[in-house]
Write an enzyme that holds these catalytic residues in place. Structure first.
Site, short mmCIF file in Angstrom:
data_model
loop_
_atom_site.label_atom_id
_atom_site.label_comp_id
_atom_site.label_asym_id
_atom_site.label_seq_id
_atom_site.Cartn_x
_atom_site.Cartn_y
_atom_site.Cartn_z
N TRP A 90 -21.17 14.80 10.58
CA TRP A 90 -20.07 14.58 9.65
C TRP A 90 -20.20 15.50 8.44
CZ3 TRP A 90 -19.59 8.51 9.20
CH2 TRP A 90 -19.09 8.03 10.41
N GLU A 126 -5.85 -3.41 -1.48
CA GLU A 126 -6.32 -4.62 -0.79
C GLU A 126 -7.46 -5.31 -1.51
OE1 GLU A 126 -5.62 -1.71 0.53
OE2 GLU A 126 -4.77 -1.87 2.54
N THR A 172 0.87 -1.18 0.00
CA THR A 172 0.00 0.00 0.00
C THR A 172 0.90 1.23 0.00
OG1 THR A 172 -0.03 0.04 2.39
CG2 THR A 172 -1.83 -1.14 1.32
N LYS A 226 -15.55 16.22 11.52
CA LYS A 226 -16.61 16.05 12.53
C LYS A 226 -16.89 17.40 13.17
CE LYS A 226 -15.07 11.39 13.14
NZ LYS A 226 -13.65 11.22 12.85
P1 ADP Z 1 -3.68 3.90 -0.14
O1 ADP Z 1 -4.74 3.28 0.74
O2 ADP Z 1 -2.31 3.54 0.29
O3 ADP Z 1 -3.89 5.35 -0.44
P2 ADP Z 1 -4.95 2.73 -2.42
O4 ADP Z 1 -4.59 3.07 -3.78
O5 ADP Z 1 -5.21 1.33 -2.11
O6 ADP Z 1 -3.79 3.22 -1.55
O7 ADP Z 1 -6.15 3.66 -2.01
C1 ADP Z 1 -7.43 3.19 -1.80
C2 ADP Z 1 -8.29 4.33 -1.35
O8 ADP Z 1 -8.43 5.31 -2.37
C3 ADP Z 1 -9.69 3.92 -1.01
O9 ADP Z 1 -9.78 3.36 0.26
C4 ADP Z 1 -10.44 5.23 -1.15
O10 ADP Z 1 -10.30 6.02 0.02
C5 ADP Z 1 -9.71 5.92 -2.26
N1 ADP Z 1 -10.45 5.76 -3.51
C6 ADP Z 1 -10.24 4.87 -4.50
N2 ADP Z 1 -11.12 5.05 -5.50
C7 ADP Z 1 -11.92 6.08 -5.14
C8 ADP Z 1 -13.03 6.75 -5.73
N3 ADP Z 1 -13.49 6.44 -6.94
N4 ADP Z 1 -13.61 7.76 -5.04
C9 ADP Z 1 -13.16 8.12 -3.82
N5 ADP Z 1 -12.12 7.54 -3.22
C10 ADP Z 1 -11.51 6.52 -3.86
#
Ligand code: ADP
Length: 542
Positions: free
Chosen positions: A444, A331, A186, A439
């Site tokens: 929220w 993940e 990640t 918050k």
């Molecule tokens: P990291 O968690 O290390 O930033 P990732 O690439 O796995 O790496 O990121 C996943 C996160 O990216 C998701 O949990 C979400 O918060 C965000 N994300 C992915 N796609 C979208 C989307 N279409 N809209 C909003 N957030 C998104």
């Protein structure tokens, strides 16, 4: 009673042999670090992947060993995907945009046995090679006559020379389908990088899933451009799904600026492109500035961060390109949901349709999804109630690689760290990440909503919303924004733009204009850094 059907394992080597047999002449095109455009076909990919698998074997690497890559999107990287994973080893893609110390940390944590890298990343390798004791082979992926001299890296090897010395005869082993094939850490926006270990089975099922008509819908009639990097969640699985479907693939290599991406889309007749919003913003800026049009592109998959409504408008209305908004994580392999209309939505007016397409979408079969409250109880799917998003399924993580922590699962579900609503039709909408949600007075406020409104302003190039401590309300939102060149937009004008778009108490308390907003290694807004930069900031008192 068991069924009486065959139990042939789902293997990524199966994708490659299928591609070699059934669409051997479909092209794989790559812009190379060498500067030219390289063309070959699936038959060549399969041939060279077999040589590479022989190399890994002749080096004495064992099944299960991790093989690291620091590379752009290109055919050699794709060869590594198949040779590593197909031979029972694990292709470990590393994000070169991380800082060198973090890269060394990841290589050492994974205990990579070899590291294949594009010449672009030589300076990184020069900094870390003597800090990575498990790596026995450092290999530059460049034509043999372009090998750099005096690198200071003892025993540096050349990819093409190594391949040329190997036999093309190699029989892919019949592995257990749960054998690991790929690995990606990640990006660490939420702490130490953590290793996600994909299996052959999860990768093949994910490739089936994302190819479906209501997902990316790719076929042998498409030319796909994965701008999303192969070093971050396998370019969203495109290299596997393309082999499965016989899709012509075009890799952009190191040239990810708007002009280069546009030229590749046009010169190669791209029909579908995939990437994060920041990349598409660069492309749109280039097109707007030069009054350009697309001649073949008909859809673009946008994910990794929320797609702002202004971006959907630009693609759909100005350029007649359909936007497929997708959500996923490292993940989740990564695709979890994608937004397309259902039959009953086709009669709706364009504004109502856009509202649906802006959501992160419906789950792909293979991903179960629910939202829960603070007490862990499931919340209703009413499109209004927001809760923590949990997922499970055959391409969702069970545990991190050697993390030392207990499995992240809660009753079998993976907590995504995202806050979302799910509506009656199953469309999920992210309102925030758990740590980004603001918050205020027990309620929220979605930072994504406030950012979307800001970037819809014609004079705002980029915006990030964060919560800052407030003595009465706990937190209040402030907006950090980058103006478009030449704009003299004021704080008051931008705040006035929020009137009637959100409830009064949700309007940011302040606007701070900056030249640049920090981005993480995958192009996302880096709110941790932003909060750090603004740690001495105080809210206006009036
Ligand atoms: P990291 O968690 O290390 O930033 P990732 O690439 O796995 O790496 O990121 C996943 C996160 O990216 C998701 O949990 C979400 O918060 C965000 N994300 C992915 N796609 C979208 C989307 N279409 N809209 C909003 N957030 C998104």
């Amino acid at each position: 009673m068991l069924g009486l059907m065959q139990t042939q394992p789902l293997l990524i080597s199966g994708l490659l042999t299928f591609a070699e047999c059934h669409h051997s002449d479909a092209e794989i095109i790559s812009r190379r670090v060498e500067g030219d455009i390289h063309r070959y076909a699936y038959a060549d990919l399969a041939r060279r992947a077999r040589r590479l698998a022989n190399l890994l074997q002749n080096w004495g690497t064992e099944p299960g060993d991790r093989i690291g890559t620091l590379a752009w999107n290109g055919y050699r990287h794709m060869e590594l995907y198949y040779a590593g994973g197909g031979s029972g080893r694990v292709t470990h893609t590393i994000n070169p945009r991380l800082i060198p110390d973090q890269i060394a940390w990841i290589i050492n944590h994974a205990e990579d046995q070899a590291l294949f890298f594009d010449l672009t990343f030589l300076p990184i390798v020069q900094l870390i090679h003597d800090k990575c004791p498990t790596v026995k082979h450092w290999v530059v992926m460049i034509d043999a006559d372009r090998m750099p001299a005096d690198t200071g890296i003892p025993g540096l090897e050349n990819y093409e020379e190594l391949l040329a010395a190997q036999s093309g005869d190699y029989e892919w082993p019949e592995l257990d389908e749960n054998t690991a094939c790929g690995m990606c850490y990640t990006s660490g926006t939420t702490g130490r990088p953590k290793g996600v270990l994909y299996s052959n089975r999860s990768s093949v099922l994910h490739a089936y899933g994302i190819s479906l008509p209501d997902v990316i819908n790719i076929s042998s009639r498409d030319s796909i451009l994965p701008v999303v990097p192969m070093f971050h969640v396998n370019a969203w699985g495109v290299p596997y799904a393309a082999a499965l479907t016989g899709t012509r693939v075009v890799f952009p290599g190191p040239a990810l600026d708007g002009k280069s991406v546009y030229e590749l889309i046009e010169s190669e007749g791209i029909t579908c492109a995939a990437g994060v919003p920041t990349v598409w913003q660069m492309l749109l800026n280039h097109m707007d500035a030069n009054k350009l049009k697309f001649s073949t592109l008909n859809r673009t998959v946008i994910g990794g961060a929320a797609c702002p409504p202004a971006m959907i408008d630009a693609f759909e209305e100005r350029y007649d390109v359909r936007v497929l908004h997708a959500w996923g994580m490292t993940e989740t392999s990564p695709v979890g949901t994608l937004s397309t209309l259902k039959n009953k939505h086709l009669e709706l007016d364009p504004e109502a349709q856009k509202k649906i397409l802006l959501k992160q979408g419906r789950a792909v079969f293979g991903v179960d999804m629910k939202i829960v409250g603070g007490d862990g109880k499931e919340l209703p799917h009413d499109g209004r109630t927001a809760g923590s998003l949990m997922v499970k399924g055959p391409w969702v993580i069970e545990d991190y690689f050697r993390s030392g922590d207990p499995s992240p699962l809660v009753d079998g579900w993976f907590p995504t760290g995202d806050i979302a609503t799910i509506d009656e039709d199953g469309y999920m909408q992210i309102t925030d990440r758990t740590k980004d949600v603001i918050k205020s007075g027990g309620e929220w406020i979605s930072s994504i909503d406030l950012e979307n409104i800001a970037v819809a302003h014609p004079e705002v190039a980029e915006a990030a919303c964060i919560g800052v401590k407030h003595p009465k309300w706990d937190e209040r939102p402030i907006l950090v924004a980058v103006k478009k060149p030449g704009s003299d937009l004021t704080r008051e004008e931008l705040l006035a733009f929020y009137q009637d778009k959100v409830a009064k108490w949700q309007i940011p308390d302040d606007v701070i204009f900056v030249d640049e907003i920090p981005h993480g290694a995958t192009g996302k807004l880096l709110k941790i850094k932003l909060r750090d930069l603004l740690k001495d900031y105080r809210l206006p008192t009036t």
